[in-house]
Design an enzyme around this catalytic site. Structure first.
Site, PDB file in Angstrom:
ATOM      1  N   GLU A  43     -93.538  27.551 -13.515  1.00  0.00           N
ATOM      2  CA  GLU A  43     -92.281  27.339 -12.994  1.00  0.00           C
ATOM      3  C   GLU A  43     -92.439  26.398 -11.835  1.00  0.00           C
ATOM      4  O   GLU A  43     -93.209  26.655 -11.088  1.00  0.00           O
ATOM      5  CB  GLU A  43     -91.593  28.453 -12.433  1.00  0.00           C
ATOM      6  N   LYS A 112     -82.555  27.399 -16.224  1.00  0.00           N
ATOM      7  CA  LYS A 112     -82.373  28.677 -15.730  1.00  0.00           C
ATOM      8  C   LYS A 112     -80.995  29.234 -15.785  1.00  0.00           C
ATOM      9  O   LYS A 112     -80.377  28.855 -14.725  1.00  0.00           O
ATOM     10  CB  LYS A 112     -83.366  29.165 -14.802  1.00  0.00           C
ATOM     11  N   CYS A 146     -89.523  33.070 -15.750  1.00  0.00           N
ATOM     12  CA  CYS A 146     -89.885  34.002 -14.685  1.00  0.00           C
ATOM     13  C   CYS A 146     -89.045  35.181 -14.653  1.00  0.00           C
ATOM     14  O   CYS A 146     -89.246  36.160 -15.545  1.00  0.00           O
ATOM     15  CB  CYS A 146     -90.027  33.140 -13.534  1.00  0.00           C
TER      16      CYS A 146
END
Length: 264
Positions: A43, A112, A146
């Site tokens: 990430e 995200k 994540c």
């Protein structure tokens, strides 16, 4: 159908874009030399979590680190994925995962959805508003970033849509690395898919990152797992195992989504 997948577990040095790009280049070179079909980076691998200076690091799709990533994919003839800071057309900044094919063509983009408040993502970044699957020679590929390992709804939706592999670039802290290991296996087992999690190592200020990047199979078996140092991990993934697991234990067929509404 088999593919070779490599994870680049690297230290994403905050704000040091050129140094990170140089390091990633050598790691992707190594992965390509192992015959990798897909290479996954962590990430925000190019900039680290230097969100206060997002304006310096972020770029529109097709520019900056996105363009450099496309060049890497084309140069080494691999599918390449990882997340970067994107400057959207609306001027907002996003934590955006992108996937390029071996010609360098952009094949998928995912912003995200679930922002991680303890790292101030909600302060500096805008959230995405949709999930996405990427069509590939190996079937649909899914991606989550994540913190999103903690949202099983995402992975179940990906499984129902036919994904057999989810890529998870991450910067997961060492203090909770046991959660990382458990959640990777849980998502793989409950959705009967391969989960590939690529975590960073190193430090940002007082925060230490835990590594332990891994590829997990649909029965929860660990195909490869790293330690806490920089390394390139490689595993062979047999996607036919996904269909066999789902046929042997038909979890997705036995779902009752019509009953999963509010409780009385």
């Amino acid at each position: 159908m088999k593919l070779v997948l490599s994870l680049v577990q690297m230290n994403c040095r905050d704000g040091m874009v050129e140094a990170n790009l140089a390091h990633a280049t050598e790691a992707v070179r190594e992965a390509a030399g192992r015959g990798s079909d897909i290479v996954l980076l962590p990430e925000l691998w190019a900039s680290g979590y230097d969100l206060e200076h997002a304006a310096q690091h972020a770029a529109p799709l097709g520019e900056g680190a996105f363009a450099r990533s496309a060049e890497l994919a084309s140069r080494f003839r691999v599918w390449l994925a990882g997340s970067l800071l994107e400057r959207g057309q609306d001027g907002s900044y996003y934590n955006t995962a992108a996937i390029w094919d071996s010609s360098g063509a952009l094949r998928g983009v995912y912003r995200k959805i679930h922002l991680f408040r303890p790292m101030s993502e909600d302060k500096y970044l805008a959230a995405g508003d949709r999930m996405s699957l990427v069509e590939s020679p190996w079937g649909p590929l899914a991606i989550a970033i994540c913190y999103e390992l903690r949202f099983p709804e995402m992975f179940r939706q990906y499984a129902v849509a036919g994904a057999g592999l989810t890529l998870v670039p991450a910067q997961w802290p060492r203090v909770r690395v046991s959660h990382w290991q458990i959640l990777l296996r849980a998502r793989a087992i409950e959705d009967q898919m391969f989960i590939a999690g690529c975590n960073r190592v190193g430090a940002q200020g007082e925060a230490l990152f835990g590594g332990r990047s891994a590829v997990i199979g649909p029965w929860g078996e660990v195909l490869t797992e790293g330690g806490e140092e920089e390394e390139v991990l490689t595993a062979e993934v047999d996607l036919d195992q996904v269909e066999r697991a789902r046929r042997k234990l038909p979890i997705l067929l036995d779902r009752r989504p019509e009953l999963y509404g509010p409780l009385a």
